[in-house]
Design an enzyme around this catalytic site. Structure first.
Site, PDB file in Angstrom:
ATOM      1  N   ASP A  34      40.179  11.417  39.574  1.00 17.41           N
ATOM      2  CA  ASP A  34      40.501  12.639  38.845  1.00 17.41           C
ATOM      3  C   ASP A  34      41.925  12.616  38.291  1.00 17.41           C
ATOM      4  O   ASP A  34      42.204  13.204  37.247  1.00 17.41           O
ATOM      5  CB  ASP A  34      40.315  13.861  39.749  1.00 17.41           C
ATOM      6  CG  ASP A  34      38.840  14.191  39.979  1.00 17.41           C
ATOM      7  OD1 ASP A  34      37.990  13.589  39.297  1.00 17.41           O
ATOM      8  OD2 ASP A  34      38.551  15.039  40.839  1.00 17.41           O
ATOM      9  N   ASN A  59      44.028  21.586  35.973  1.00 13.91           N
ATOM     10  CA  ASN A  59      43.820  21.981  37.362  1.00 13.91           C
ATOM     11  C   ASN A  59      44.600  23.227  37.754  1.00 13.91           C
ATOM     12  O   ASN A  59      44.011  24.230  38.120  1.00 13.91           O
ATOM     13  CB  ASN A  59      44.199  20.841  38.303  1.00 13.91           C
ATOM     14  CG  ASN A  59      43.040  19.910  38.581  1.00 13.91           C
ATOM     15  OD1 ASN A  59      41.945  20.095  38.064  1.00 13.91           O
ATOM     16  ND2 ASN A  59      43.276  18.894  39.383  1.00 13.91           N
ATOM     17  N   HIS A  71      61.163  25.847  55.586  1.00 10.68           N
ATOM     18  CA  HIS A  71      62.191  26.747  56.106  1.00 10.68           C
ATOM     19  C   HIS A  71      63.444  26.712  55.237  1.00 10.68           C
ATOM     20  O   HIS A  71      63.964  25.642  54.924  1.00 10.68           O
ATOM     21  CB  HIS A  71      62.541  26.356  57.540  1.00 10.68           C
ATOM     22  CG  HIS A  71      63.565  27.253  58.166  1.00 10.68           C
ATOM     23  ND1 HIS A  71      63.280  28.555  58.532  1.00 10.68           N
ATOM     24  CD2 HIS A  71      64.880  27.036  58.469  1.00 10.68           C
ATOM     25  CE1 HIS A  71      64.364  29.110  59.047  1.00 10.68           C
ATOM     26  NE2 HIS A  71      65.352  28.211  59.030  1.00 10.68           N
ATOM     27  N   HIS A  97      58.410  37.260  49.916  1.00 11.27           N
ATOM     28  CA  HIS A  97      58.952  35.903  49.954  1.00 11.27           C
ATOM     29  C   HIS A  97      57.827  34.901  50.190  1.00 11.27           C
ATOM     30  O   HIS A  97      56.956  35.105  51.028  1.00 11.27           O
ATOM     31  CB  HIS A  97      59.994  35.775  51.061  1.00 11.27           C
ATOM     32  CG  HIS A  97      60.797  34.501  50.976  1.00 11.27           C
ATOM     33  ND1 HIS A  97      60.357  33.317  51.515  1.00 11.27           N
ATOM     34  CD2 HIS A  97      61.996  34.243  50.391  1.00 11.27           C
ATOM     35  CE1 HIS A  97      61.259  32.363  51.282  1.00 11.27           C
ATOM     36  NE2 HIS A  97      62.265  32.905  50.599  1.00 11.27           N
ATOM     37  N   TYR A 118      44.929  21.064  44.754  1.00  7.45           N
ATOM     38  CA  TYR A 118      46.061  21.691  45.430  1.00  7.45           C
ATOM     39  C   TYR A 118      45.666  23.051  46.014  1.00  7.45           C
ATOM     40  O   TYR A 118      46.053  23.423  47.126  1.00  7.45           O
ATOM     41  CB  TYR A 118      47.193  21.843  44.407  1.00  7.45           C
ATOM     42  CG  TYR A 118      48.578  22.046  44.970  1.00  7.45           C
ATOM     43  CD1 TYR A 118      48.800  22.252  46.330  1.00  7.45           C
ATOM     44  CD2 TYR A 118      49.676  22.038  44.125  1.00  7.45           C
ATOM     45  CE1 TYR A 118      50.079  22.432  46.829  1.00  7.45           C
ATOM     46  CE2 TYR A 118      50.962  22.225  44.609  1.00  7.45           C
ATOM     47  CZ  TYR A 118      51.156  22.423  45.968  1.00  7.45           C
ATOM     48  OH  TYR A 118      52.422  22.609  46.449  1.00  7.45           O
ATOM     49  N   LEU A 152      42.903  24.080  47.275  1.00  5.44           N
ATOM     50  CA  LEU A 152      42.168  23.961  48.534  1.00  5.44           C
ATOM     51  C   LEU A 152      43.116  23.664  49.689  1.00  5.44           C
ATOM     52  O   LEU A 152      42.974  24.207  50.785  1.00  5.44           O
ATOM     53  CB  LEU A 152      41.107  22.871  48.410  1.00  5.44           C
ATOM     54  CG  LEU A 152      40.129  22.726  49.580  1.00  5.44           C
ATOM     55  CD1 LEU A 152      39.346  24.010  49.795  1.00  5.44           C
ATOM     56  CD2 LEU A 152      39.187  21.560  49.329  1.00  5.44           C
ATOM     57  N   SER A 153      44.113  22.812  49.443  1.00  2.06           N
ATOM     58  CA  SER A 153      45.063  22.469  50.502  1.00  2.06           C
ATOM     59  C   SER A 153      45.939  23.650  50.886  1.00  2.06           C
ATOM     60  O   SER A 153      46.514  23.676  51.982  1.00  2.06           O
ATOM     61  CB  SER A 153      45.949  21.291  50.060  1.00  2.06           C
ATOM     62  OG  SER A 153      46.837  21.666  49.024  1.00  2.06           O
TER      63      SER A 153
END
Length: 273
Positions: free
Chosen positions: A64, A136, A147, A166, A181, A183-184
């Site tokens: 892809d 996508n 952090h 935030h 991305y 889905l992750s």
């Protein structure tokens, strides 16, 4: 007729298949043009992918990622995806069937009756800039993830406030990109037949759930409380922006045009890790 061929970079199997395609296309009086990287592997002359917009058909050989790369250069030219054993949501043709399928598509184009399907892309813009269309997703995020990173964000859909607070960033994806991305980041899978966009906040401190909005909606992400931020399209097109700033994400008027057979969405899902 000119056919542009983009093979997965560094993949000898893809390069050899590109060479076989060139011979088969020459036999039917079609000229095959290959991208520069593939041309180097084959020891022939090539052209930049950006010039494939002048072709009649573009063939992507690989996964892809290769397809998305080819789509940026095709810019509206029909694309046929050949899948080399990867997940293959965008590449519907197997290597064994590739040459026969390409010749069938070439014949259909010449006869004026090709089977072409349009897949939407999205585009992000600011007051004085626009990035290239993305098939996508578009991501708007702070200077870094994790952090101490992220930014203050406000998400609106067609002007109505959906969320604020935030977060590492905000991701807007098409149905085609829902398996990537999105889905992750915990976003939903969306069947390619659904006409919509998915809005997902990334590691939000008090975020809202992922939201599916109409395909023609305008999603506005306002970024505050950060020294800088980044807009990224399909993991490749990047633009650094300076908050406070408003980024609009909406459907592009330049869709991707798919040629050839349709991939089996559920079969491809079975290949996800």
């Amino acid at each position: 007729m000119n056919v542009g061929i983009v093979a997965q970079k560094g993949n000898s199997r893809a390069a050899y298949l590109a060479a076989d395609m060139r011979e088969a296309l020459a036999a039917v009086d079609a000229e095959a043009l290959v991208d520069d990287a593939t041309a180097e592997q084959l020891g022939i002359d090539g052209i930049p992918v950006e010039e494939f917009c002048d072709c009649d058909l573009v063939v992507s050989i690989g996964g892809d990622g290769t397809f998305l790369y080819a789509a940026r250069g095709a810019d509206g030219v029909p694309i046929l995806g050949v899948n080399l054993g990867e997940v293959g949501f965008l590449n519907a043709v197997s290597p064994d069937d590739a040459i026969d399928t390409i010749l069938d598509v070439v014949a259909a184009l010449r006869n004026g009756d090709p089977s072409i399907r349009e897949v939407p892309r999205i585009v992000a813009s600011g007051d004085d800039w626009v990035i290239d269309p993305s098939m996508n997703e578009v991501v708007v995020h702070g200077p870094r993830r994790g952090h101490g990173g992220g930014a203050g964000v406000e998400v609106r859909v067609d002007g109505s406030l959906y969320s604020g607070g935030h977060a590492d960033g905000v991701l807007v994806t098409t149905p085609a990109g829902s398996t990537a991305y999105n889905l992750s980041e915990g976003g939903p899978l969306v069947h390619p037949g659904v006409e919509g966009l998915v809005v997902t906040e990334m590691a939000a401190s008090e975020g809202m759930p992922s939201l599916v909005v109409p395909l023609d909606a305008t999603v506005t992400v306002t970024v505050t409380d950060a020294d800088s931020a980044v807009v990224v399209g399909d993991g490749r097109t990047r633009r650094t922006i300076e908050p406070p700033i408003e980024v609009s994400i909406e459907r592009s008027d330049s869709p991707v045009r798919l040629a050839g057979p349709t991939s089996d969405f559920f079969e491809a899902l079975g290949k996800l890790d």
